[in-house]
Design a protein around this motif. Structure first.
Motif, PDB file in Angstrom:
ATOM      1  N   SER A  66       0.853  -1.192   0.000  1.00 24.28           N
ATOM      2  CA  SER A  66       0.000   0.000   0.000  1.00 24.28           C
ATOM      3  C   SER A  66       0.881   1.231   0.000  1.00 24.28           C
ATOM      4  O   SER A  66       1.791   1.343   0.821  1.00 24.28           O
ATOM      5  CB  SER A  66      -0.896   0.007   1.245  1.00 24.28           C
ATOM      6  OG  SER A  66      -1.772  -1.092   1.242  1.00 24.28           O
ATOM      7  N   GLU A  68       0.416   5.041   0.513  1.00 24.87           N
ATOM      8  CA  GLU A  68      -0.515   6.047   1.014  1.00 24.87           C
ATOM      9  C   GLU A  68       0.020   7.429   0.670  1.00 24.87           C
ATOM     10  O   GLU A  68       1.149   7.769   1.002  1.00 24.87           O
ATOM     11  CB  GLU A  68      -0.615   5.870   2.535  1.00 24.87           C
ATOM     12  CG  GLU A  68      -1.349   6.932   3.250  1.00 24.87           C
ATOM     13  CD  GLU A  68      -1.155   6.852   4.759  1.00 24.87           C
ATOM     14  OE1 GLU A  68      -1.695   7.743   5.428  1.00 24.87           O
ATOM     15  OE2 GLU A  68      -0.463   5.954   5.254  1.00 24.87           O
ATOM     16  N   GLY A  77      -4.053   6.906  -2.795  1.00 24.31           N
ATOM     17  CA  GLY A  77      -3.063   5.850  -2.702  1.00 24.31           C
ATOM     18  C   GLY A  77      -3.160   4.835  -3.813  1.00 24.31           C
ATOM     19  O   GLY A  77      -4.078   4.858  -4.638  1.00 24.31           O
ATOM     20  N   ILE A 112      -4.129   2.593   3.542  1.00 23.89           N
ATOM     21  CA  ILE A 112      -4.341   3.856   2.821  1.00 23.89           C
ATOM     22  C   ILE A 112      -5.052   4.867   3.727  1.00 23.89           C
ATOM     23  O   ILE A 112      -4.797   6.062   3.653  1.00 23.89           O
ATOM     24  CB  ILE A 112      -5.151   3.621   1.521  1.00 23.89           C
ATOM     25  CG1 ILE A 112      -4.398   2.698   0.562  1.00 23.89           C
ATOM     26  CG2 ILE A 112      -5.531   4.946   0.859  1.00 23.89           C
ATOM     27  CD1 ILE A 112      -3.051   3.203   0.090  1.00 23.89           C
TER      28      ILE A 112
END
Length: 143
Positions: A66, A68, A77, A112
């Protein structure tokens, strides 16, 4: 809110509409409506391993990455998910491929939204929330 699903693999059939639906469900609960986008890249072990090494200095594939960018950004994100890694680990958690895929998608979305699991205190917040959303999605028949 716009969810962009980019499927860069042909190893597993992925229901992209369901990916959008699950993503929107969690995002609405966590941050609400808004004029933002989230990119979800569905890929294989080779591609995710490259990103894992380049951005995290870790060798090999992971199930999810992930990135972000901030909840105030136009694109909040990017999430990358390896279908190969998901398929490998699903039996370890007594999940079907689809269950594990969406469980990990929820995990990535929570990252995120600013959640993490680096220390025990963070884990006590993030993992119950992940389990809660997963159960709600199952009960609603979305997954």
């Amino acid at each position: 809110m716009k969810i962009n699903v980019i499927n860069n693999q042909d190893l597993k059939k992925i229901d992209e509409k369901k990916v959008e639906e699950v993503s929107k469900y969690v995002l609405l609960k966590e941050i609400g409506e808004g004029d933002y986008e989230l990119n979800i890249v569905i890929t294989d072990n080779n591609e995710i391993a490259k990103y894992n090494e380049e951005y995290r200095n870790k060798k090999g594939p992971t199930d999810v990455l992930s990135f972000e960018y901030g909840l105030d950004e136009e694109i909040i994100g990017d999430i990358m998910i390896s279908v190969e890694r998901i398929e490998e680990q699903a039996p370890d958690f007594n999940n079907t491929f689809e269950e594990e895929f969406f469980y990990i998608l929820v995990h990535g979305i929570l990252h995120i939204c600013g959640y993490d699991h680096i220390n025990e205190e963070d884990k006590k917040i993030m993992f119950p929330k992940q389990d809660k959303y997963f159960q709600e999605l199952k009960e609603k028949g979305i997954i």
